[in-house]
Design an enzyme around this catalytic site. Structure first.
Site, PDB file in Angstrom:
ATOM      1  N   ASP A 206       3.188   5.798   8.300  1.00 19.01           N
ATOM      2  CA  ASP A 206       4.153   4.769   7.906  1.00 19.01           C
ATOM      3  C   ASP A 206       3.431   3.454   7.646  1.00 19.01           C
ATOM      4  O   ASP A 206       2.283   3.461   7.204  1.00 19.01           O
ATOM      5  CB  ASP A 206       5.221   4.633   9.003  1.00 19.01           C
ATOM      6  CG  ASP A 206       6.602   4.310   8.440  1.00 19.01           C
ATOM      7  OD1 ASP A 206       6.810   3.167   7.997  1.00 19.01           O
ATOM      8  OD2 ASP A 206       7.463   5.211   8.442  1.00 19.01           O
TER       9      ASP A 206
ATOM     10  N   HIS B 163       8.892  -1.470   9.436  1.00 19.70           N
ATOM     11  CA  HIS B 163       9.473  -0.144   9.267  1.00 19.70           C
ATOM     12  C   HIS B 163       8.837   0.885  10.207  1.00 19.70           C
ATOM     13  O   HIS B 163       9.533   1.613  10.922  1.00 19.70           O
ATOM     14  CB  HIS B 163       9.291   0.290   7.812  1.00 19.70           C
ATOM     15  CG  HIS B 163       9.976   1.561   7.443  1.00 19.70           C
ATOM     16  ND1 HIS B 163       9.382   2.792   7.597  1.00 19.70           N
ATOM     17  CD2 HIS B 163      11.198   1.800   6.905  1.00 19.70           C
ATOM     18  CE1 HIS B 163      10.208   3.739   7.183  1.00 19.70           C
ATOM     19  NE2 HIS B 163      11.324   3.167   6.747  1.00 19.70           N
TER      20      HIS B 163
ATOM     21  N   SER C 148      15.243   7.160   6.828  1.00 24.00           N
ATOM     22  CA  SER C 148      13.992   6.840   7.519  1.00 24.00           C
ATOM     23  C   SER C 148      14.185   6.780   9.028  1.00 24.00           C
ATOM     24  O   SER C 148      13.275   7.121   9.792  1.00 24.00           O
ATOM     25  CB  SER C 148      13.458   5.485   7.052  1.00 24.00           C
ATOM     26  OG  SER C 148      12.837   5.557   5.814  1.00 24.00           O
TER      27      SER C 148
END
Length: 582
Positions: A175, A231, A403
């Site tokens: 990620d 994220h 996600s």
């Protein structure tokens, strides 16, 4: 004072980004209003019930009761005379069946098969009540991030938290990196002991990466995979935030570890080559599970050949017993017809995950597809750790996207691995999919039409590992996926396993988890250890496809012991036609 961000756009948009994996807004001009629906009761099993017949009730009357209910199976109690567990056919509700049985003069009583659970105490994490994904009591956000939801529209984390914690399991998070300075995740960030105890500036473990103490930044080619986007930290927090520390949130795997592999820049952009290298890094370190919360959709099927490097890397991961949990995308499209990669790759070591909201409904942004999406998980306005605010304030935020749904499934996969590390990637995958909590409103949105359920996935582990044999014999184990015939599969007795004690009604076979099509046949198939049990399955319901090389079976014994088995197959000879002489 902690800083909060309420993310009103889809934070998980990396899962629906373009080929460069860039994030972009998918917020519609007018958000869709999701109407409330009637949800199944979460307090009992929706596929079975318990009935006790009055003394001396003849078998003929019991059989008539079974016919009234279209019962698929029964199990009689030796302890309580006259007590049976009855499995209900699709379309027959528990409520209706209970009413029918209780009107019969020879029935003592009938009632639902209630679920049992430990009297769990919620963790003391400060914002645990914001985590409806783990335990949904119908609560609304204290901070106004989300409205009241539907009770039990969650993964049953609270009910199952005592079963496993993730100790000893490492999850690779490919990620934007992880903010390992944040104390609500730092203790659970994987450390490379060889480098920690090695010499600075030296490749102590000989893997080609110098001083890779916490993983690697493949974007900048350095040993500092720090998250400047937020994220990756949110994904990691859902999987393994430190739990029970009076602060922040709880992770699905409170004692699990997350490996920081930065393949996306702080702007949310990355290269396929970095993803391939990161996957290789994780596998070389012996990691069994990776979380992939990104993707791309803007390519045509005929152009897929230009992107085979990532497919090949993920296919190679199969040979290394590696499972990938991938976000299904946030475009609110049918990915059966418009694929989203890598979640749509036709590989059986990928679990593609859609998102639900706190009403148990498909989230407005989630992509869907009965062939390309496997299961759903909470992903709308879920809370997690995020990157440090201004570099020094510990931060949390609510985000939305597939996600953030994927890491809930990843965490459950890690817990299964902790309880039974000898399970293959396919057995872990089948366990997650076969124990999903089905929701009528999700029918047609994924292969399971359900939501990952931590309690049912962990309940009964460790499983018995048994041998099975797909029986077509010339050539050996050849399966014709597009035929309409029936395929015999034998569960073999072993030195410690009696296959004649298999309850055929519990058997599930193939990627499609097909149920038995015929009554079992008892015979000594392999000439060893006594009699075996053979059951036939409809090939066109098995989910086997032409490039499958292995297929799994799961089930229970009459005493309730759960087992899994797998066998190699030759499914390469796909022929046209309507039947085959199985």
């Amino acid at each position: 004072m902690r800083h909060f961000i309420i993310v009103v756009t889809v934070l998980g948009l990396i899962a629906g980004g373009p080929i460069a994996l860039a994030a972009r807004s998918q917020q519609p001009d007018t958000p869709r209003v999701v109407p409330p629906v009637t949800h199944p009761v979460g307090g009992y099993d929706q596929t079975s019930l318990l009935v006790r017949y009055k003394p001396d009730t003849p078998a003929a009357k019991k059989a008539s009761a079974h016919r009234l209910l279209k019962a698929s199976a029964t199990r009689s109690s030796k302890l309580v005379p006259g007590l049976e567990r009855i499995g209900l056919a699709p379309g027959m509700s528990v409520e209706k069946a209970v009413k029918i049985l209780n009107k019969l003069p020879f029935v003592e009583y009938a009632h639902p098969n209630y679920r049992l659970h430990l009297d769990q105490v919620p963790p003391d994490d400060e914002y645990y009540l914001e985590q409806w994904a783990l335990n949904n009591t119908g609560q609304a956000s204290t901070f106004g991030a989300f409205f009241a939801g539907t009770p039990d529209a969650d993964i049953d984390w609270l009910e199952a938290r005592a079963m496993a914690s993730g100790a000893g399991v490492v999850i690779a998070v490919l990620d934007t990196g992880i903010d390992y300075r944040h104390t609500d995740i730092s203790a659970n960030v994987w450390l490379n002991e060889a480098e920690v105890n090695g010499i600075e500036g030296v490749d102590d473990d000989g893997n080609g990466y110098i001083d890779d103490v916490r993983g690697w930044d493949f974007v900048n080619n350095d040993p500092f995979p720090l998250d400047g986007h937020g994220h990756g930290t949110m994904v990691a927090g859902i999987i393994a935030a430190v739990t029970g520390n009076t602060k922040g949130i709880a992770g699905v795997m409170p004692d699990g570890q997350v490996m920081a592999l930065k393949v996306l820049s702080d702007a949310g952009i990355g290269l396929l080559s970095d993803a391939v290298d990161a996957l290789e890094y994780a596998i070389d370190k012996g990691v069994r599970i990776s979380n992939i919360s990104w993707g791309y959709s803007e390519i045509l099927p005929e152009e897929l050949a230009d992107h085979n490097a990532l497919f090949d890397a993920m296919q190679a991961a199969q040979a290394n017993n590696h499972l990938l949990i991938a976000a299904a995308g946030n475009e609110n499209i049918n990915t059966d017809s418009t694929p989203h990669y890598p979640s749509s790759f036709d590989l059986d070591n990928i679990i593609a995950v859609g998102a639900i909201d706190n009403l148990d409904e498909l989230a407005w942004f989630s992509s869907y597809g009965t062939e390309s999406v496997d299961i759903a998980a909470p992903g709308d306005l879920v809370m997690s750790v995020t990157k440090m605010f201004a570099g020094f304030l510990e931060d949390y935020s609510w985000g939305s996207g597939t996600s953030l749904a994927a890491p809930h499934v990843t965490g459950v996969a890690g817990l299964i691995l902790e309880l039974q590390p000898e399970l293959s990637y396919l057995q872990i995958r089948n366990r997650i999919l076969s124990t999903a909590r089905t929701v009528p409103g999700l029918a047609g949105t994924s292969a399971t039409g359900g939501i990952v359920n931590m309690y049912t996935a962990l309940d009964g582990l460790p499983l018995l590992l048994v041998d099975i044999d797909v029986l077509p014999g010339d050539p050996a184990n050849q399966v014709y996926p597009n035929k309409a015939g029936k395929l015999p599969v034998a569960v073999l007795s072993g030195p410690t396993f009696d296959a004649t004690q298999v309850d055929p009604a519990t058997l599930k076979f193939g990627a499609g988890q097909a149920a038995p099509a015929d009554a079992p046949v008892i015979a000594n198939v392999d000439g060893q250890y006594g009699d075996d049990t053979t059951v036939r399955f409809k090939v066109n319901q098995s989910g086997i496809v032409c490039d499958d090389t292995e297929v799994g079976l799961s089930g229970e014994t009459y005493s309730g012991d759960q087992f899994v088995g797998a066998d190699s197959i030759d499914a390469s000879s796909c022929e046209t036609g309507t039947c085959h002489p199985y």
